[in-house]
Design an enzyme around this catalytic site. Structure first.
Site, PDB file in Angstrom:
ATOM      1  N   GLY A   1      71.807  -7.820  67.966  1.00 12.72           N
ATOM      2  CA  GLY A   1      71.670  -8.395  68.014  1.00 12.72           C
ATOM      3  C   GLY A   1      71.940  -9.495  69.050  1.00 12.72           C
ATOM      4  O   GLY A   1      73.620  -8.744  69.373  1.00 12.72           O
ATOM      5  N   TYR A   2      72.278 -11.196  68.880  1.00 15.97           N
ATOM      6  CA  TYR A   2      72.793 -11.133  69.750  1.00 15.97           C
ATOM      7  C   TYR A   2      74.382 -11.227  70.073  1.00 15.97           C
ATOM      8  O   TYR A   2      74.978 -10.497  68.847  1.00 15.97           O
ATOM      9  CB  TYR A   2      72.509 -12.719  70.041  1.00 15.97           C
ATOM     10  CG  TYR A   2      71.364 -13.123  70.458  1.00 15.97           C
ATOM     11  CD1 TYR A   2      70.694 -13.163  72.056  1.00 15.97           C
ATOM     12  CD2 TYR A   2      70.357 -14.009  69.645  1.00 15.97           C
ATOM     13  CE1 TYR A   2      69.181 -13.171  72.141  1.00 15.97           C
ATOM     14  CE2 TYR A   2      69.322 -14.242  70.533  1.00 15.97           C
ATOM     15  CZ  TYR A   2      69.088 -14.415  71.408  1.00 15.97           C
ATOM     16  OH  TYR A   2      67.251 -14.376  71.765  1.00 15.97           O
ATOM     17  N   SER A   3      75.251 -12.036  70.733  1.00 18.61           N
ATOM     18  CA  SER A   3      76.741 -11.680  71.151  1.00 18.61           C
ATOM     19  C   SER A   3      76.752 -12.673  70.589  1.00 18.61           C
ATOM     20  O   SER A   3      76.271 -14.264  70.421  1.00 18.61           O
ATOM     21  CB  SER A   3      77.259 -11.568  72.563  1.00 18.61           C
ATOM     22  OG  SER A   3      78.604 -12.186  72.447  1.00 18.61           O
TER      23      SER A   3
ATOM     24  N   SER B   1      76.400 -13.283  66.879  1.00 21.92           N
ATOM     25  CA  SER B   1      75.421 -13.420  66.052  1.00 21.92           C
ATOM     26  C   SER B   1      76.293 -12.988  64.932  1.00 21.92           C
ATOM     27  O   SER B   1      75.657 -13.036  63.728  1.00 21.92           O
ATOM     28  CB  SER B   1      73.963 -12.267  66.228  1.00 21.92           C
ATOM     29  OG  SER B   1      74.449 -11.147  66.457  1.00 21.92           O
TER      30      SER B   1
ATOM     31  N   LYS C   1      77.795  -9.487  64.314  1.00 23.33           N
ATOM     32  CA  LYS C   1      77.601  -7.721  64.296  1.00 23.33           C
ATOM     33  C   LYS C   1      78.395  -7.040  63.486  1.00 23.33           C
ATOM     34  O   LYS C   1      78.399  -6.530  62.723  1.00 23.33           O
ATOM     35  CB  LYS C   1      76.957  -7.336  64.860  1.00 23.33           C
ATOM     36  CG  LYS C   1      75.569  -7.623  65.686  1.00 23.33           C
ATOM     37  CD  LYS C   1      75.717  -6.637  67.235  1.00 23.33           C
ATOM     38  CE  LYS C   1      75.944  -7.181  68.543  1.00 23.33           C
ATOM     39  NZ  LYS C   1      76.389  -9.072  68.337  1.00 23.33           N
ATOM     40  N   SER C   2      79.561  -7.571  64.513  1.00 28.13           N
ATOM     41  CA  SER C   2      81.062  -6.947  64.524  1.00 28.13           C
ATOM     42  C   SER C   2      81.200  -7.135  63.089  1.00 28.13           C
ATOM     43  O   SER C   2      81.436  -6.295  61.879  1.00 28.13           O
ATOM     44  CB  SER C   2      81.941  -6.823  64.733  1.00 28.13           C
ATOM     45  OG  SER C   2      81.696  -6.555  66.647  1.00 28.13           O
TER      46      SER C   2
ATOM     47  N   SER D   1      73.197  -4.155  72.073  1.00 29.88           N
ATOM     48  CA  SER D   1      71.507  -2.661  72.027  1.00 29.88           C
ATOM     49  C   SER D   1      70.644  -3.537  72.219  1.00 29.88           C
ATOM     50  O   SER D   1      69.552  -3.570  71.614  1.00 29.88           O
ATOM     51  CB  SER D   1      71.621  -2.720  70.824  1.00 29.88           C
ATOM     52  OG  SER D   1      72.110  -2.545  70.175  1.00 29.88           O
TER      53      SER D   1
END
Lengths: 305, 305
Positions: free
Chosen positions: A145-147, A149, A151-152, A219
């Protein structure tokens, strides 16, 4: 390598399937090659393409299934076998095992595109054996996903919940991996591809270790993600699309990167001046604007556990 | 971020150490910054560099030790504290916690030499937590030695024995890793260094996952091995020198590589036309010509377990 004594008037034919009785096991197998026949009077070795009655020969035998065997000298009981004709059910030969092939050659030649000269070293401890110690299967949960978003933080929350339930996990985080393994790579398209290639390979190693490995990388390119997926068995790679509109990520801009990219300070910033290719068949699509974190985690658990 | 009500005639001084009572815990801490003071009549926010009696202010507080805290709105009991003067032992203030810093900033800025713009994302599941699930510590057993010295087979035998005893292991084998993670690298000095750098980083990730990771790479250069070692805590990196004379490796020549190197078909072959730097302070030196495999494994077990 086995020594075979042929005990029947019908000659042994290499390539023909026989039944083998080895200790308590019934198997099927064939002689793939006769290395040499031994003259019982002179002990001379000579070429042979079949074995007549009372012939003794050193042969290679291939079984249709793996089976534990011993060297005859170490353990005659589990290092010898008889050969049975599958049609007549008559015992046609007897064999002594000299060296099982695996201990003869601890490696094999595998097709590869490595720049180095390499063989494949056979290892004894398998993924299944590691999973048994762990009590659960190894797999990869791949966030994309986008920066900004989330994810982390979702990956982290997922790991916390899995760890709490006793699952053995590892988290590979995009930023953190770029401090170490991938610190030589920048953000160009080629470097991003290499970054994801390495992460895919490492994730596969972790899955082989029987671990649930969670990755959190932008990614952005579909082919890179698909190449990572190709390293895994079916069902062991779970792609999680953290689906949140670009403008919301840009509003959040937790690290101030979107602003820098808009100001032209950052090249190759996903969403601004580098593309993001939306997954077409992700296992999960998390609409993070519509659900709270607990609901998103429930959606993840359904596929991970 | 906390809201502090100051209750004493002597003003609060940022930077001065106070005792804090938070639920059942006694701690020490200081106000690192006063964000703003609140005018209790107008609710205006204004700058302040100290707090007088009855002042209310939003502040940043730093403790001398980590402690679990809650948000006051979620849990007033564990989300509030009192401040005590360390000299007079008088209660001088009271505080309400708004948001613990960790949830405010899920990342930090760490020094790095990455080519990319990166932060360090804080993760919640630690090596210790993963080790607890595993029941043993993560560490790295690093085999080094000539091609054909027996690194791979000793590493494999060690893994088999550890797995049999219920240890969670992973084997990174030189040849096999060059099929995947390092397939882009050849055998030049620079490529060998990068190969070992990546393996060191991956091994560290496995140790972080609480796994006993075993690596079997020629790893001929001392600085490369030392750089891998530097990634680990003291005692978590065990260098195993498979010490066998070059001429014996060449006699064995299991993969026929020495012969090719002698014939000039292979550049950069360790021992022939590329150096091997003997470890100076390996944790174990295995004299493989003097002991059998069972004895060598016993020597390994003494340091691994």
């Amino acid at each position: 390598m086995v020594t075979i004594v042929w005990m029947h008037e019908t000659a042994l034919e290499p390539g023909k399937l026989y039944d083998l009785k080895l200790a308590t096991r019934d198997l099927a197998g064939k002689v793939t090659a006769i290395d040499y026949q031994v003259d019982v009077n002179t002990l001379e070795q000579r070429h042979a393409d079949h074995l007549d009655l009372n012939a003794i020969a050193c042969c290679h035998v291939e079984l249709t299934a793996p089976v534990p065997v011993d060297d005859y000298r170490t353990n005659p009981g589990t290092g010898s076998f008889i050969l049975i004709d599958r049609l007549t059910n008559l015992t046609v030969g007897a064999g002594m095992i000299h060296c099982p092939l695996e201990s003869e050659l601890p490696y094999e030649y595998r097709e590869h595109d490595s720049k180095a000269r390499v063989v494949w070293n056979r290892t004894s401890v398998t993924q299944a054996m590691r999973e048994q110690i762990n009590g659960h299967a190894g797999k990869c949960v791949w966030f994309t996903g986008y920066s900004g978003s989330g994810k982390s933080s979702l990956a982290n929350a997922l790991e916390v919940e899995l760890n709490r339930r006793g699952y053995h996990t590892m988290l590979l985080d995009g930023d953190n991996i770029r401090h170490g393994l991938c610190k030589d790579l920048g953000m160009s398209e080629a470097d991003r591809t290499e970054n994801i290639r390495r992460v895919g390979e490492v994730a596969r190693l972790f899955a082989e270790a029987g671990i649930i490995v969670i990755t959190a990388f932008i990614s952005p390119f579909r082919t890179d993600r698909d190449q990572a997926r190709a390293l895994f068995d079916d069902g062991d790679f779970l792609e999680v699309h953290v689906d949140i509109p670009l403008d919301i990520c840009e509003q959040r801009d937790p690290k101030g990167l979107y602003q820098k990219a808009r100001e032209g300070q950052l090249d190759d910033f996903t969403g601004i001046n580098s593309p993001y290719e939306v997954p077409k068949a992700a296992e999960v699509r998390l609409k993070t604007t519509e659900f709270n974190q607990q609901e998103l985690l429930s959606q993840l658990f359904k596929i991970v556990m």
